[in-house]
Structure formats: C-alpha cells, structure tokens
Design an enzyme around this catalytic site. Sequence first.
Site: not given
Length: 235
Positions: A48-49, A2-4, A170, A113, A19, A189, A6, A53
């Site tokens: 999915s939400e 999150d935060g791209n 997050r 990975l 982005h 955690e 801003r 946008r």
Amino acid sequence: MDGNGRWAKHRHRPRAFGHRAGVQAVRKVIEACIRAKVEVLTLFAFSSENWSRPEGEVRHLMDLFLRALRKEARELAGNGVRLRFIGERSRFSPELRAAMAESESAALDVVRLTVNIAVNYGGRWDIVNAAQALARAALAGQIDPDAIDQASFEQHLSLAPLPEPDLFIRTGGEARISNFLLWHLAYTELYFTPVLWPDFDETAFLAALTEFARRERRFGKTSDQVSSKPEAAHV
Ligand code: FPP
C-alpha cells in the site's frame, strides 16, 4: 521480492528492466515450489506504500501485472497453480481488476500450488479490515463481542482459510517485515538474504528451505517437547 531496482542499476538499465526480470524470477520460484511440494506461496508484489513511487514506475508495474496475468494465468491454471489476490483492489484499473477476478475463477482439475499475490496490501490494513468486519457484525447483533477469539478474528483476514506461513523470505538484503503479513508472521521462521530478487533462483530457494529445515520450531515449548523436523508448506 526486493532488489529489482538495484539489480537493474548494476546493469546501467532503468528500474523497469529490473521489474521485468523480477517477473521471470516469479516464474522460476513457482516452478521450484511445485518441485519442492510447497503447497502455498504468498508473494508481496505491491504494498500500500508503493503508490508513493514515481508515477512512471507505478504505471509500468500496473502494466507489467496486467500483461503477466494475461500471458501466464491460463498456463498456470493448466499446471495446477491456483491464483488468489490479497489486498485492497478498488484503486486498480477495471482491466486489472477484471484480469485478477478472471484468473481467480479458473477451474482447476487438481491444485498443486496456491499462489497468493499481495497487491496494494498492508498487514495493518488487513488487521483493521478484519476488526471493522467484526465490529459491523457485532453492531448488527450477529456476534457477541466477548465471543471473538483469535480463531474467529483470523477468519476475517485476507489469507483465510489458508494456514499461516512456515517460512518468510525477504530478498535484497533488508532485514525488516515492511508491513507484510503482520498477524500471520507471529511464529513464522524469518529468512533474509542479500540475493536481489531477479537473481533468486531455485538454488537460492533451496538454500532457504535447507536453512528452514535446520530451525527448531518450538512455539513456546521446550526443545525436548518438540523433536520432529518441519517441512515448509507455506512460504
Ligand atoms: C521491490 O524491489 C519490488 C517491487 C515493488 C515490485 C515487485 C514486482 C515484481 C517482482 C513483479 C511481480 C510480478 C507478478 C506478476 C507478481 P525494488 O524495485 O524496490 O528494488 P530496490 O530496493 O533494489 O530498488
């Protein structure tokens, strides 16, 4: 991740600029995971939400995913990074679905990975999807409803057969799960950082791992029962 938006706004640039910087941060975090010997990384790229946008932003994100996949998938496979996608794909373009399928089927000599990319994903969708699969199997007489337990339920969730995450990170300052891996996060955690995703580099990642190492994971037991320090294998 999150935060791209801003991050871009602080620079008086459009959200798309944020982005694109977000994709570079994905690359850095994948490299940091390999160095830290993390075995599984799950990224929440599109919920999915997120379809609600502005249309232009959704189109830009789809285009960015497709270009990033075409550009990076081969190199990632060459470096032992296995890609998997979790989420409901039918809403994506045929080109994007084909690029996802192709990158998932790349043959790897050695897997260092596994990166799961959650797209059109929602934790509630995942749980309902598993319930439907089990209900269908029960109706067909293939399973006994009374025999369904947590382990068999989990096998129908989209992360299966991978382990549940040790650490959830997050970025961007909000302290909520936002419909991510709801079932799997029961004992994970949780780590929330104000760092905006494009600024989330190896130093920020190692700070999260250091905080994780300080946590005592008791899984319902007492402190005396659990003494060894954990290592994060799935972030
Ligand atoms: C949330 O930040 C971010 C997204 C909805 C998109 C995340 C996508 C990327 C980082 C690109 C990833 C690319 C690949 C190939 C996996 P936001 O835009 O909601 O930020 P804001 O809260 O500051 O507005």
